[in-house]
Motif scaffolding. Structure first.
Motif, PDB file in Angstrom:
ATOM      1  N   HIS A  71     -43.769 -35.089-127.332  1.00 43.32           N
ATOM      2  CA  HIS A  71     -43.272 -33.743-127.022  1.00 43.32           C
ATOM      3  C   HIS A  71     -44.167 -32.688-127.643  1.00 43.32           C
ATOM      4  O   HIS A  71     -44.598 -31.737-126.975  1.00 43.32           O
ATOM      5  N   TRP A  72     -44.487 -32.848-128.926  1.00 43.44           N
ATOM      6  CA  TRP A  72     -45.312 -31.868-129.633  1.00 43.44           C
ATOM      7  C   TRP A  72     -46.693 -31.763-129.001  1.00 43.44           C
ATOM      8  O   TRP A  72     -47.199 -30.656-128.762  1.00 43.44           O
ATOM      9  N   LEU A  73     -47.289 -32.912-128.681  1.00 42.41           N
ATOM     10  CA  LEU A  73     -48.602 -32.920-128.042  1.00 42.41           C
ATOM     11  C   LEU A  73     -48.561 -32.224-126.688  1.00 42.41           C
ATOM     12  O   LEU A  73     -49.470 -31.475-126.328  1.00 42.41           O
ATOM     13  N   CYS A  74     -47.510 -32.503-125.928  1.00 46.97           N
ATOM     14  CA  CYS A  74     -47.397 -31.862-124.614  1.00 46.97           C
ATOM     15  C   CYS A  74     -47.238 -30.354-124.739  1.00 46.97           C
ATOM     16  O   CYS A  74     -47.803 -29.595-123.940  1.00 46.97           O
ATOM     17  N   LEU A  75     -46.506 -29.907-125.744  1.00 48.27           N
ATOM     18  CA  LEU A  75     -46.356 -28.463-125.949  1.00 48.27           C
ATOM     19  C   LEU A  75     -47.710 -27.826-126.289  1.00 48.27           C
ATOM     20  O   LEU A  75     -48.074 -26.777-125.755  1.00 48.27           O
ATOM     21  N   LEU A  76     -48.473 -28.506-127.171  1.00 47.62           N
ATOM     22  CA  LEU A  76     -49.786 -27.966-127.563  1.00 47.62           C
ATOM     23  C   LEU A  76     -50.729 -27.943-126.362  1.00 47.62           C
ATOM     24  O   LEU A  76     -51.378 -26.938-126.087  1.00 47.62           O
ATOM     25  N   GLU A  77     -50.783 -29.087-125.664  1.00 49.82           N
ATOM     26  CA  GLU A  77     -51.701 -29.178-124.538  1.00 49.82           C
ATOM     27  C   GLU A  77     -51.265 -28.255-123.406  1.00 49.82           C
ATOM     28  O   GLU A  77     -52.100 -27.661-122.719  1.00 49.82           O
ATOM     29  N   GLY A  78     -49.962 -28.128-123.223  1.00 50.10           N
ATOM     30  CA  GLY A  78     -49.440 -27.204-122.217  1.00 50.10           C
ATOM     31  C   GLY A  78     -49.852 -25.774-122.504  1.00 50.10           C
ATOM     32  O   GLY A  78     -50.247 -25.026-121.604  1.00 50.10           O
ATOM     33  N   THR A  79     -49.814 -25.388-123.772  1.00 49.64           N
ATOM     34  CA  THR A  79     -50.229 -24.043-124.171  1.00 49.64           C
ATOM     35  C   THR A  79     -51.721 -23.843-123.898  1.00 49.64           C
ATOM     36  O   THR A  79     -52.129 -22.790-123.393  1.00 49.64           O
ATOM     37  N   ILE A  80     -52.513 -24.861-124.215  1.00 43.86           N
ATOM     38  CA  ILE A  80     -53.968 -24.760-124.002  1.00 43.86           C
ATOM     39  C   ILE A  80     -54.267 -24.565-122.522  1.00 43.86           C
ATOM     40  O   ILE A  80     -55.034 -23.671-122.129  1.00 43.86           O
ATOM     41  N   GLN A  81     -53.660 -25.396-121.678  1.00 45.89           N
ATOM     42  CA  GLN A  81     -53.949 -25.329-120.242  1.00 45.89           C
ATOM     43  C   GLN A  81     -53.349 -24.085-119.604  1.00 45.89           C
ATOM     44  O   GLN A  81     -53.934 -23.498-118.694  1.00 45.89           O
ATOM     45  N   TYR A  82     -52.194 -23.656-120.104  1.00 50.71           N
ATOM     46  CA  TYR A  82     -51.598 -22.408-119.623  1.00 50.71           C
ATOM     47  C   TYR A  82     -52.557 -21.251-119.890  1.00 50.71           C
ATOM     48  O   TYR A  82     -52.829 -20.429-119.010  1.00 50.71           O
ATOM     49  N   ASN A  83     -53.073 -21.176-121.108  1.00 52.79           N
ATOM     50  CA  ASN A  83     -53.998 -20.096-121.480  1.00 52.79           C
ATOM     51  C   ASN A  83     -55.239 -20.125-120.592  1.00 52.79           C
ATOM     52  O   ASN A  83     -55.719 -19.081-120.132  1.00 52.79           O
ATOM     53  N   PHE A  84     -55.752 -21.329-120.339  1.00 53.21           N
ATOM     54  CA  PHE A  84     -56.933 -21.479-119.486  1.00 53.21           C
ATOM     55  C   PHE A  84     -56.639 -20.980-118.074  1.00 53.21           C
ATOM     56  O   PHE A  84     -57.387 -20.165-117.519  1.00 53.21           O
ATOM     57  N   LEU A  85     -55.557 -21.460-117.483  1.00 52.35           N
ATOM     58  CA  LEU A  85     -55.254 -21.113-116.085  1.00 52.35           C
ATOM     59  C   LEU A  85     -55.030 -19.617-115.918  1.00 52.35           C
ATOM     60  O   LEU A  85     -55.585 -18.990-115.012  1.00 52.35           O
ATOM     61  N   VAL A  86     -54.223 -19.058-116.810  1.00 54.36           N
ATOM     62  CA  VAL A  86     -53.930 -17.629-116.695  1.00 54.36           C
ATOM     63  C   VAL A  86     -55.198 -16.801-116.893  1.00 54.36           C
ATOM     64  O   VAL A  86     -55.459 -15.862-116.144  1.00 54.36           O
TER      65      VAL A  86
END
Lengths: 162, 464
Positions: free
Chosen positions: B400-415
């Motif tokens: 869960h923690w890893l997915c939250l971190l990676e989700g934040t990274i990819q969200y920042n990239f996409l946006v």
């Protein structure tokens, strides 16, 4: 015992926060004139920063004129009958005014290139102070020192002559 | 005798405290010493964007109040207490010593959650402090450092919701709102986090256990974010007749449409065509277009933003393939690595301390080789994180923690990449998630390395 201490610390923390808020409001009330004097000078400084960057980015010239109740920023439009076009006007906060109304500075391509007092039509002096005073406590002043070469800095508060 | 006993007890408590927190104490001391050196060496750095944040009451509709409010609070106390006339230096002081040290702690905390290793958390904290690309922004008057702090706090408190902390959803919501009011690109991050949580916990949700425990705190988190977005948008509606966080988005998109504005197809909308003609005359430059509409046609800024948005969307829709062709360029700038943003100060720092410049330079060389070459970059941002997530899938909390971190990274990239192609600005949009990118990468190597060492050196059980 540790639960008791935790409860005391939690209540003390809230009490400290309330005390801090009351202290800040009290200080603001007691040092009102000093606060607004500092704030006005700081806002002038920050707006000079703004127009320095804008003049650099847009390659244009701005003039800031400091009158008794307000200060105005004009943009130079060369080749026109009235070359100075008003951009924005700012008021002073609370009872603060410039000691020498009519003071003006010009900002060109990121630098303050000239500064003069209202009655000064001659050469740009090596340095000049734009000072501000509170009308409630006139001896205390704060100001901005302008130097030839584009340098300027806010001075600490000083007692000016009446 | 009693006093001697008390002294011994206090000394034992102090030693016990030091023993339990040795890593964070060493880290914060190192972070503080580094920042004292940096603060005395540098001058505050302004840019064209910086000056638009300085005065809260002069704020334009393109800006959100987070960073101006941070500056205003500092300056309020400065004006009240007459601390210093060097107001820019004071802002940088707080960025360096308050936010910078707090960011160091956040990196340490994230690393500890990820690996449960004091040593690794200490190492990550030190590595963070030697990443000049990130800490250099602490003396630049821009939103990066504050965004990093608020992002870290929002993620940390979101995580604490699942540790059962009662106040966590309130703090997570508060920091998330402060973050999106500092950087509007994070306006949908809270949704991203919630969606990831729901997807990962789908089975427990269907069983009902998860919702019984977490529905209320997650709802609190969601509501606080919606109230935050709604109230600032409502304020803009009242002041500028524009319901939204900021009017800047069309200008950001304009960096894309600037490259194919000549392909605008006239004839479908006469009113829009009139503005398109002005856009063509201004060579597609969004800010020049905006200034012309505001100054010559006296159109309010919010309306200018709406017009520009319609033009942008029409241009992108009609030239979608061209837009897609430009995306890789924006992505490559986003994943660039240089000290461009701190250029005026770089030489000063290098000359003042050879040791520090050697350490900064060492990590610069590593990261340049990773970010500027395709295969290492792919490993860094995609392959290793995905593999790490895969290996953690059976440990629910870590996953869960890893997915939250990676989700934040990819969200920042996409946006950042989909919404703008603003040249070197794209690179600084990566700064708030840069420590997280490196944390996931180093965390993967550490975790796999530890597992490998354990499997090699653990004595095998002998079965008789």
């Amino acid at each position: 015992m540790s639960q008791f201490i935790k409860r005391i610390v939690k209540k003390a923390w809230i009490a400290c926060l309330v005390f801090l808020l009351v202290f800040v409001f009290g200080l603001h009330f007691l040092r009102r004139e000093a606060y607004f004097l500092n704030k006005n000078v700081r806002l002038v400084g920050m707006r000079i920063n703004l127009f320095e960057e804008l003049s650099l980015h847009r390659q244009c010239r701005y003039r800031m004129q400091f009158q008794k109740d307000y200060y105005q920023v004009d943009l130079l439009l060369p080749g026109q009958a009235n070359p100075w076009k008003e951009v924005v006007t700012y008021g002073y906060e609370d009872a603060v005014e410039p000691s020498t109304p009519g003071f003006s500075i010009e900002i060109d391509r990121g630098n303050v290139v000239s500064f003069r007092a209202a009655d000064d039509a001659g050469k740009v002096p090596p340095h000049l102070v734009l000072s501000f005073r509170s009308t409630k406590t006139p001896p205390k002043q704060s100001g901005i020192l302008f130097l030839q070469g584009g340098d300027w800095r806010i001075l600490p508060r000083f007692s000016g002559a009446e | 005798m009693r006093n001697k006993g008390r002294f011994t007890s206090a000394r034992d408590k102090a030693l016990s405290f030091l023993a339990r927190h040795w890593a964070i104490l060493i880290l914060l001391t190192a972070a503080l010493l580094l920042r004292i050196f940096i603060f005395w060496s540098i001058s505050p750095q302004l840019s064209t964007d910086s000056v638009t944040y300085l005065v809260l009451q002069d704020m334009q509709p393109e800006r959100t109040p987070g960073y101006p409010l941070f500056i205003e609070i500092i300056q309020f106390f400065n004006d009240l207490l007459t601390i210093t006339p060097q107001y820019l230096r004071l802002i940088v002081f707080f960025q360096i010593f308050l936010l910078g040290v707090l960011n160091t702690y956040l990196v340490y905390a994230f690393a500890k959650i990820l690996t449960r290793s004091e040593g690794f958390a200490l190492a990550m904290g030190l590595i963070f402090n030697l990443d000049y690309f990130v800490i250099g922004f602490e003396f630049v008057i821009l939103t990066e450092t504050l965004s990093l702090t608020l992002l870290g706090l929002a993620l940390l408190f979101y995580w604490k919701i699942f540790q059962g902390k009662a106040s966590a959803p309130y703090w997570a919501g508060l920091f998330s709102v402060c973050l999106l009011l500092t950087r509007p690109t994070y306006a949908a991050l809270f949704l991203c986090l919630l969606v990831l949580t729901v997807v990962i916990h789908l089975r427990p949700i269907l069983k009902g256990d998860f919702l019984r425990k977490y529905a209320r705190p997650l709802a609190i988190f969601l509501i606080i974010n919606l109230v935050g977005i709604g109230s600032w948008s409502w304020r803009n509606k009242v002041k500028y007749d524009y319901f939204g966080l900021t009017t800047i988005l069309p200008y950001q998109l304009g960096y894309y449409t600037e490259q194919f504005y000549l392909k605008y197809k006239m004839g479908s909308d006469p009113e829009l065509d009139k503005y398109a003609q002005i856009l063509i005359e201004e060579k597609g430059r969004p800010y020049d277009f905006g200034n012309r509409l505001a100054e010559e046609l006296k159109i309010p800024k919010a309306e200018v933003s709406r017009i520009l948005m319609r033009l942008d969307l029409k241009l992108i829709k009609e030239n979608f393939r061209q837009y897609l062709k430009i995306l890789p360029d924006a992505a490559s700038i986003y994943y660039g690595y240089s000290w461009f943003w701190t250029k005026p100060q770089n030489k000063i720092l290098v000359e003042r301390s050879r040791i520090l410049s050697a350490l900064f330079g060492f990590f610069l060389n590593i990261y340049v080789s990773m970010f500027k070459n395709f295969i290492p970059l792919l490993l860094l941002i995609l392959i290793i994180p995905l593999a790490f997530i895969w290996t953690a899938r059976k440990r629910k909390d870590d996953f869960h923690w890893l997915c939250l971190l990676e989700g934040t990274i990819q969200y920042n990239f996409l946006v950042s990449v989909l919404l703008t192609n603003a040249g070197v600005n794209n690179m600084r949009f990566r700064v708030p998630v840069e420590p997280v990118i490196l944390l996931v990468f180093y965390g993967a190597l550490f975790t796999w390395g530890s597992s490998l060492c354990k499997s090699i050196f653990r004595p095998r059980a002998v079965v008789r």
